[in-house]
Design a protein around this motif. Structure first.
Motif, PDB file in Angstrom:
ATOM      1  N   GLY A  11      -3.820   3.817  -3.635  1.00 29.55           N
ATOM      2  CA  GLY A  11      -5.028   3.734  -4.447  1.00 29.55           C
ATOM      3  C   GLY A  11      -5.458   5.109  -4.920  1.00 29.55           C
ATOM      4  N   THR A  12      -6.565   5.164  -5.633  1.00 34.03           N
ATOM      5  CA  THR A  12      -7.050   6.440  -6.143  1.00 34.03           C
ATOM      6  C   THR A  12      -7.570   7.332  -5.023  1.00 34.03           C
ATOM      7  N   ALA A  44      -7.605  -2.142  -9.251  1.00 35.91           N
ATOM      8  CA  ALA A  44      -8.826  -2.158  -8.446  1.00 35.91           C
ATOM      9  C   ALA A  44      -9.459  -3.555  -8.447  1.00 35.91           C
ATOM     10  N   ARG A  94      -0.953  -1.026  -9.192  1.00 34.88           N
ATOM     11  CA  ARG A  94      -2.055  -1.490  -8.348  1.00 34.88           C
ATOM     12  C   ARG A  94      -3.315  -1.474  -9.199  1.00 34.88           C
ATOM     13  N   LYS A 116       0.821  -1.217   0.000  1.00 36.19           N
ATOM     14  CA  LYS A 116       0.000   0.000   0.000  1.00 36.19           C
ATOM     15  C   LYS A 116       0.857   1.269   0.000  1.00 36.19           C
ATOM     16  N   THR A 152     -12.327  -4.333  -9.297  1.00 39.73           N
ATOM     17  CA  THR A 152     -13.159  -4.496 -10.499  1.00 39.73           C
ATOM     18  C   THR A 152     -12.342  -4.804 -11.746  1.00 39.73           C
ATOM     19  N   THR A 153     -11.022  -4.639 -11.682  1.00 37.67           N
ATOM     20  CA  THR A 153     -10.177  -4.936 -12.837  1.00 37.67           C
ATOM     21  C   THR A 153     -10.076  -6.446 -13.004  1.00 37.67           C
ATOM     22  N   THR A 201      -8.161  -6.724  -4.747  1.00 34.30           N
ATOM     23  CA  THR A 201      -7.232  -5.663  -5.131  1.00 34.30           C
ATOM     24  C   THR A 201      -5.939  -6.381  -5.515  1.00 34.30           C
ATOM     25  N   LYS A 215      -9.500  -1.182  -0.686  1.00 38.84           N
ATOM     26  CA  LYS A 215     -10.931  -0.875  -0.590  1.00 38.84           C
ATOM     27  C   LYS A 215     -11.817  -2.128  -0.558  1.00 38.84           C
ATOM     28  N   TRP A 216     -11.348  -3.231  -1.138  1.00 34.31           N
ATOM     29  CA  TRP A 216     -12.169  -4.431  -1.192  1.00 34.31           C
ATOM     30  C   TRP A 216     -11.309  -5.618  -1.583  1.00 34.31           C
TER      31      TRP A 216
END
Length: 158
Positions: A115-116, A141, A139, A110, A143-144, A126, A122-123
């Protein structure tokens, strides 16, 4: 400091030095079998299989910090991942990725790639891409989808 300087626990509680992956590119992912993103296990396994012979590994770190989505014990979790998702990439003991008990590896990840919106994870799912020198270079997300990371892996393995 590089990712290879850290020690983690296997799902059976054994100390594992990440130095055994020295010289390899890595994708480090916090996983959860009950997460809506668990469908990504297939894509992660495909990346692992497709690039293993070129010096690439996916490393999974189960995490139960997000809505109790990894409630099973480490040894059972590994079995669930193998049976239900066909996972063969290494899975380690459950870790915290945020907070005062965050595993030192995740503190490093981290810090290296924020992150953004801040540095906290965040979940689940990652993803952190690590080059062959153990440096965290990107890094992604939750959702990627794993297949979207493929071009970055290709660049690393050239």
């Amino acid at each position: 400091m590089s990712v290879y300087d850290f020690t983690v626990k296997s799902s059976k509680g054994e100390e594992i030095s990440l130095s055994q992956y020295e010289g390899k590119a890595l994708l480090i992912v916090n996983t959860a079998t009950k997460c809506g993103f668990a469908t990504q296990f297939d894509g992660l396994e495909k990346l692992h299989q497709d690039y293993a012979d070129r010096g690439f590994e996916v490393l999974g770190f189960p995490c139960n910090q997000f809505m109790n989505q990894e409630p099973v014990e480490d040894d059972e979790m590994e079995n669930v991942c193998k049976v239900n998702f066909g996972v063969n990439f290494p899975l380690f003991a459950r870790v915290d990725v945020n907070g005062s008990d965050a595993h030192p590896l995740y503190q490093h990840l981290k810090k290296s790639q924020k992150g953004t919106i801040g540095s906290d994870v965040k979940w689940n799912f990652t993803k952190f891409l690590v080059n062959q020198q153990g440096e965290v270079i990107e890094r992604f997300a939750p959702t990627t989808k794993p297949e979207k990371i493929q071009p970055e892996i290709e660049k690393l393995l050239k």
